[in-house]
Design a protein around this motif. Structure first.
Motif, PDB file in Angstrom:
ATOM      1  N   ARG A  25      44.590 -10.586  10.793  1.00 30.07           N
ATOM      2  CA  ARG A  25      45.620 -10.029   9.936  1.00 30.07           C
ATOM      3  C   ARG A  25      46.701  -9.278  10.697  1.00 30.07           C
ATOM      4  NH1 ARG A  25      45.002  -7.194   4.075  1.00 30.07           N
ATOM      5  NH2 ARG A  25      47.228  -6.836   3.770  1.00 30.07           N
ATOM      6  N   THR A  72      51.653  -9.938   4.724  1.00 32.48           N
ATOM      7  CA  THR A  72      50.249 -10.207   4.420  1.00 32.48           C
ATOM      8  C   THR A  72      49.840  -9.687   3.048  1.00 32.48           C
ATOM      9  OG1 THR A  72      49.571  -8.211   5.587  1.00 32.48           O
ATOM     10  CG2 THR A  72      49.469 -10.288   6.807  1.00 32.48           C
ATOM     11  N   THR A  73      50.463  -8.617   2.598  1.00 36.48           N
ATOM     12  CA  THR A  73      50.115  -8.107   1.269  1.00 36.48           C
ATOM     13  C   THR A  73      50.393  -9.168   0.216  1.00 36.48           C
ATOM     14  OG1 THR A  73      50.804  -5.920   2.008  1.00 36.48           O
ATOM     15  CG2 THR A  73      50.440  -6.202  -0.345  1.00 36.48           C
ATOM     16  N   VAL A 111      40.754 -13.384   3.530  1.00 37.78           N
ATOM     17  CA  VAL A 111      41.877 -12.460   3.709  1.00 37.78           C
ATOM     18  C   VAL A 111      41.510 -10.997   3.471  1.00 37.78           C
ATOM     19  CG1 VAL A 111      43.626 -14.192   3.179  1.00 37.78           C
ATOM     20  CG2 VAL A 111      42.729 -12.763   1.350  1.00 37.78           C
ATOM     21  N   THR A 118      46.577 -15.178   8.129  1.00 33.88           N
ATOM     22  CA  THR A 118      46.118 -13.860   7.698  1.00 33.88           C
ATOM     23  C   THR A 118      44.603 -13.742   7.798  1.00 33.88           C
ATOM     24  OG1 THR A 118      47.964 -13.792   6.154  1.00 33.88           O
ATOM     25  CG2 THR A 118      46.249 -12.148   5.848  1.00 33.88           C
ATOM     26  N   SER A 119      43.916 -14.797   7.423  1.00 35.31           N
ATOM     27  CA  SER A 119      42.460 -14.679   7.475  1.00 35.31           C
ATOM     28  C   SER A 119      41.957 -14.795   8.906  1.00 35.31           C
ATOM     29  CB  SER A 119      41.783 -15.713   6.570  1.00 35.31           C
ATOM     30  OG  SER A 119      42.016 -17.006   7.057  1.00 35.31           O
ATOM     31  N   ALA A 178      49.035 -11.607  12.239  1.00 30.00           N
ATOM     32  CA  ALA A 178      49.899 -12.226  11.241  1.00 30.00           C
ATOM     33  C   ALA A 178      51.034 -11.280  10.849  1.00 30.00           C
ATOM     34  CB  ALA A 178      49.080 -12.613  10.019  1.00 30.00           C
ATOM     35  N   GLU A 179      50.700  -9.995  10.701  1.00 25.80           N
ATOM     36  CA  GLU A 179      51.720  -8.988  10.384  1.00 25.80           C
ATOM     37  C   GLU A 179      52.797  -8.971  11.451  1.00 25.80           C
ATOM     38  OE1 GLU A 179      52.218  -6.281   8.218  1.00 25.80           O
ATOM     39  OE2 GLU A 179      50.639  -6.827   6.812  1.00 25.80           O
ATOM     40  N   ARG A 223      50.103 -19.422   5.960  1.00 30.49           N
ATOM     41  CA  ARG A 223      50.069 -17.959   6.010  1.00 30.49           C
ATOM     42  C   ARG A 223      48.683 -17.445   5.679  1.00 30.49           C
ATOM     43  NH1 ARG A 223      55.140 -17.839   2.704  1.00 30.49           N
ATOM     44  NH2 ARG A 223      56.840 -18.087   4.199  1.00 30.49           N
ATOM     45  N   VAL A 239      50.554 -12.372   0.730  1.00 33.87           N
ATOM     46  CA  VAL A 239      49.607 -13.472   0.939  1.00 33.87           C
ATOM     47  C   VAL A 239      48.265 -13.141   0.300  1.00 33.87           C
ATOM     48  CG1 VAL A 239      48.261 -14.713   2.676  1.00 33.87           C
ATOM     49  CG2 VAL A 239      50.686 -14.327   3.033  1.00 33.87           C
TER      50      VAL A 239
END
Lengths: 350, 293, 282
Positions: B180, B190-191, B33, B176-177, B183-184, B172, B193
């Motif tokens: 990112r 993401t923060t 991440v 995210t990984s 995912a956002e 998630r 996560v």
């Protein structure tokens, strides 16, 4: 009659160590500042140079206590001195070549890990192969050229001058090379290897050259170090050295040779000055008037009383320096902000 | 070099592999991440071992049984992971790999030396009971503790697997990984996560440290930093950012180290881990030329 | 026209810009000859049999919609990827599969769609970097042959000045790459590749992301470069630009080269029209 007493002796010693660190930092700067190579194993080149100098000049094992080494050359001083230093630089360069061949093609992370780990393995080798290095006991009879003739104090002074002259010479040489197209070539590859390739340059070869040059400078520093202390022990070459040099380089400003020297002197000054904390504390305590003698112990009492407290705190400061410089002033004291701005991007280009 | 001996070496390799696996998974999850390798990760191991020691040994007036102390220590270090990320790494998250790597080394120096300044360099050990080796299947000999380490390792890996595949957080984390920004855009915070991942990473590191301290006591403040090379080797062998790969890589490294020190030279342990790593890097050039890693 | 149809069919079995034979009667010895290049990534076929030629001293446009495989083809030509099959010849010699450094040294210059400007270096340094076979780039020479190096450097700086003037970047010579606007970076990217003095210049979307007011300027410069004798191949997806400025057009779609020929002919090629039904609007 002692020429150097008290403060004078301290300053001479400090300046010599600072000069050696200056060389180490200039060497690392070639790798990281100019070429963007994140070399986390720098101390290995320093150790290689120091041990090479020791092996070349140590007397036969029969004349030394606790000797398990079997390789020695016992080159006599003074003409053995330049040979020893040349061997030291060569050792640093060769080790850099070997490590470089396995690592320079790798991206940032891999290079950091590979150099870090290879330095660790090299350190294990130094400790284990006592036939070469006398193991963890160390090589403690490295000759100090001219000391018998000059006497201890004068020798310290002369050696300091030698160290400073060496630093100046290397500084000038590196400056010249970096101001020439070679420096531009390094920087371009630091900025974007992909672009450099498209323009016909070979990043792998260039990075290897940079690695060897930095390695030679660092090995040379190891040689100077060996003949100054007369003793080369594995315990002197820990990762802490690598990262102290990083602190010096980051503080002074990456890609600035002047910054490298300034940073080195600053960091060594800081380190040496912390040796006096206990002395200063005692002095204050002794000179404070009666009513307030309780203050200092009250404030500082709760702190741990073990001998590694101050050395550890020094390294905490080194760590803090990293964090703060990178975050708030990446160009350090003397670096160029426009240049360093880009140092945050992936060295390998898109 | 009897079959019996070889089997024993294999078993030790797997035991140490369990210790490494827990560590490697934690590291690789955080890389996934944040896209940088956290050189301060070793300190999670160290803090895990030392906090367990303190909690079981009467610090702050508490004196817990060892397993409880370990659990609490792991939770605390998980929190430490989040704190470290928020304080040191989040503010410079957009600056690329070099600043993050250097900062992480700085953080490792800060954490390790704060501890060392406090406790000194003397070796310590966890109050584990002295156990005798018991024979299993007439083939190999293990202490209950060693068996416990393997069990803990396996349970952790199962837990991570469940986390990644069967929980919202896990999904998630994978999103995210993977990408990112995507995912956002898909609405994932993401923060949050990333912070939760740091908790898992810190906790895994701490557990690895406790297991290490049980297996290899005594330990010093430099223990985690010195084991970093081994964990890196396992992580990279398995493919950076791949938790399952990290687990496999860890066992491979554990086996290599134990075979090497038994049959080659006991003076070099982490060197074997590293040699395998270098061989892999040279042969399989992920990250060589064109790779971002 | 019948001729146009047979041009399209000729794709598969000539390594020549077959259509050029008909129209400009050149010797048919292209500087760059791409023949049957195929490149797949995993299951994805990016380039599926690309064949065309670039004549010396021509400006050729490579057009096609996004995903047509144009950039990947450039990557194959410049050595970033080795094609799965097919050949790429520069001046008769095969270059496919060689490293980017080797291809560049043979005389292929290339710009990127997103310029890879050296942000921590000045414009002048960016340009000077590009000079080929610099004696001063060898560390030994920097140390021990300063006079030779200075002489060469003076030459290089002269050429840098020329290019700064040509591209009207002189006022920015001492600015750092990080301080430049997107359009200026594109110009700098172009300047670097010109200074490298390659036999052929490959431009990857030279006007994408550039301020419209700068676009005409840039295109004029390209034409001027071409007038001075440089061979240019550029990727573009604005069909009007290509029609206006190119001697020769190659059309790609789904990884294949659909058609190849002078703009007017290609524009009316049935397959091209069908692929871009409705035409392009910028």
């Amino acid at each position: 009659m002692a020429l150097l007493t008290g403060w004078a002796a301290f300053l001479v010693g400090f300046a010599t160590i600072a000069a050696i660190y200056g060389l180490l930092t200039v060497g690392l700067n070639v790798h990281y500042g100019y070429t963007g190579l994140l070399n986390f194993g720098h101390v290995a080149f320093f150790a290689a140079g120091a041990y090479a100098a020791a092996i070349v000049t140590m007397p036969p094992p029969s004349t030394v206590t606790n000797a398990s080494y079997v390789v020695w050359f016992n080159l006599p001083m003074p003409w053995g001195f330049p040979v020893s230093l040349a061997a030291a630089a060569l050792a640093g360069g060769v080790l850099a070549l070997l490590i470089g061949l396995t690592s320079v093609r790798l991206g940032t992370h891999y290079l950091a890990i590979a150099t870090f780990a290879l330095a660790g393995v090299f350190s294990d080798i130094l400790v284990n192969e006592a036939w070469l290095t006398n193991g963890s006991f160390g090589m403690n009879s490295v000759p100090k050229p001219g000391r018998a003739v000059l006497g201890a104090d004068v020798w310290q002074l002369v050696y300091l001058i030698f160290a400073l002259v060496s630093l100046a010479a290397v500084y000038l040489l590196v400056e010249r090379v970096m101001n020439a197209p070679f420096g531009r070539l390094l920087k371009g590859i630091r900025e974007s290897e992909a672009a450099a390739e498209m323009l016909g340059k070979n990043p792998t070869v260039v990075k290897l050259k940079s690695f060897v040059i930095g390695g030679m400078i660092t090995g040379f520093a190891g040689g100077i170090y060996a003949h100054y202390f007369g003793s080369v022990v594995t315990a002197q070459f820990l990762p802490g050295v690598t990262f102290t040099v990083y602190a010096a380089m980051l503080l002074g400003g990456a890609a600035s040779n002047t910054g490298a020297v300034v940073g080195a002197f600053t960091v060594v000054a800081f380190r040496e000055s912390t040796r006096f904390i206990t002395t200063a504390y005692n002095w204050f305590q002794a000179t404070l008037p009666e009513p307030v003698t309780g203050i200092l112990p009250a404030v500082f009492g709760p702190l741990p009383n073990n001998p590694s407290f101050i050395p550890s705190m020094r390294l905490v400061v080194v760590g803090l320096l990293f964090v703060l410089v990178i975050r708030y002033r990446p160009e350090g004291l003397l670096g160029n902000p426009s240049e360093v701005d880009a140092l945050g991007d992936e060295g390998g280009g898109d | 070099m009897s079959f019996h001996d070889i089997l024993q070496v294999i078993v030790f390799g797997l035991i140490e592999g369990s210790v490494i696996a827990v560590g490697a998974v934690g590291l690789t999850l955080s890389y996934g991440v944040t896209r940088f390798i956290n050189f301060a990760y070793g300190e999670f191991l160290t803090y895990g071992a030392y906090l367990t020691l303190f909690l079981a040994g009467g610090l702050f007036g508490l004196s817990m049984p060892l397993p409880a102390a370990a659990v609490v220590a792991i939770a605390i270090v998980g929190g430490l992971g989040v704190a470290v990320s928020r304080t040191f790494f989040e503010p410079i998250a957009d600056r690329g790999a070099l600043p993050l790597l250097i900062t992480s080394i700085g953080v490792s120096f800060i954490l390790r030396n704060l501890l060392q300044g406090w406790v000194g360099v003397d070796a310590r050990q966890l109050p584990t009971p002295l156990l005798r080796r018991q024979e299993y299947l007439g083939l190999v000999q293990l202490t209950d503790l060693e068996l416990g380490i393997v069990v803990a390792g396996v349970m952790t890996m199962v837990a991570i697997h469940l986390l990644l595949q069967h929980t919202m957080l896990g999904k998630r984390m994978r999103a995210t990984s993977g990408n990112r920004s995507l995912a956002e855009v898909a609405g994932i915070d993401t923060t949050s996560v990333v912070r939760q991942t740091w908790f898992v990473s810190g906790a895994a590191g701490a557990l690895s440290g406790v297991l290490y301290a049980v297996l290899f006591s005594p330990f010093r403040p430099g223990v985690g930093f010195e084991y970093l090379i081994v964990i890196f080797a396992a992580t990279l062998l398995g493919g950076i950012g791949r938790p399952y790969g990290a687990m496999l890589g860890a066992f491979a490294i554990g086996l290599a180290m134990n075979f090497g020190s038994t049959y080659l030279s006991a003076n070099y342990t982490r060197a074997y881990a590293f040699l395998i790593l270098v061989a892999v890097l040279l042969v399989k050039p992920e990250g060589i030329r064109g790779g971002e890693f | 026209m019948g001729a146009a149809d047979s041009d399209a069919d000729a794709d598969a079995d000539t390594d020549d810009a077959g259509s050029a034979n008909i129209d400009d009667g050149s010797a048919g010895d292209p500087l760059l000859a791409v023949d049957g290049v195929v490149k797949t990534f995993g299951g994805l076929v990016a380039v599926d049999g690309a064949t065309f030629g670039v004549e010396r001293e021509s400006i050729t446009g490579l057009i096609g919609p996004n995903g047509a495989g144009k950039s990947t083809l450039f990557d194959c030509i410049t050595g970033v990827h080795a094609p799965d099959s097919g050949t790429i010849r520069l001046d008769g010699a095969e270059i496919q599969g060689r490293s980017p450094t080797a291809v560049a040294r043979r005389g292929v210059g290339r710009t990127f769609q997103t310029p890879k400007t050296f942000r921590g270096m000045t414009v002048r340094q960016n340009l000077a970097f590009a000079a080929r076979d610099q004696v001063g780039e060898r560390a030994f020479n920097s140390m021990f042959r300063p006079n030779t190096v200075s002489a060469e450097e003076a030459d290089i700086q002269e050429r840098v000045d020329e290019i700064l003037e040509f591209l009207e970047l002189d006022h920015l010579a001492e600015e750092y790459g990080s301080a430049l606007s997107g359009g200026q970076r594109k110009l700098l990217e172009l300047g670097r590749v010109i200074l490298m003095d390659p036999d052929i210049i490959l431009l990857d979307e030279p006007i994408a992301g550039v301020n419209p007011s700068l676009t005409d300027d840039l295109l004029d410069r390209l034409e001027e470069l071409n007038d001075r004798g440089r061979t240019i191949l550029f990727i573009e997806h604005d069909i009007d630009v290509v029609m206006q400025h190119c001697d020769h057009v190659v059309v790609m779609h789904n990884g294949e080269t659909l058609a190849s020929g002078p703009p007017q002919i290609v524009q009316e090629d049935d397959r091209v029209v069908e692929a871009y039904l409705g035409g392009y609007d910028a």
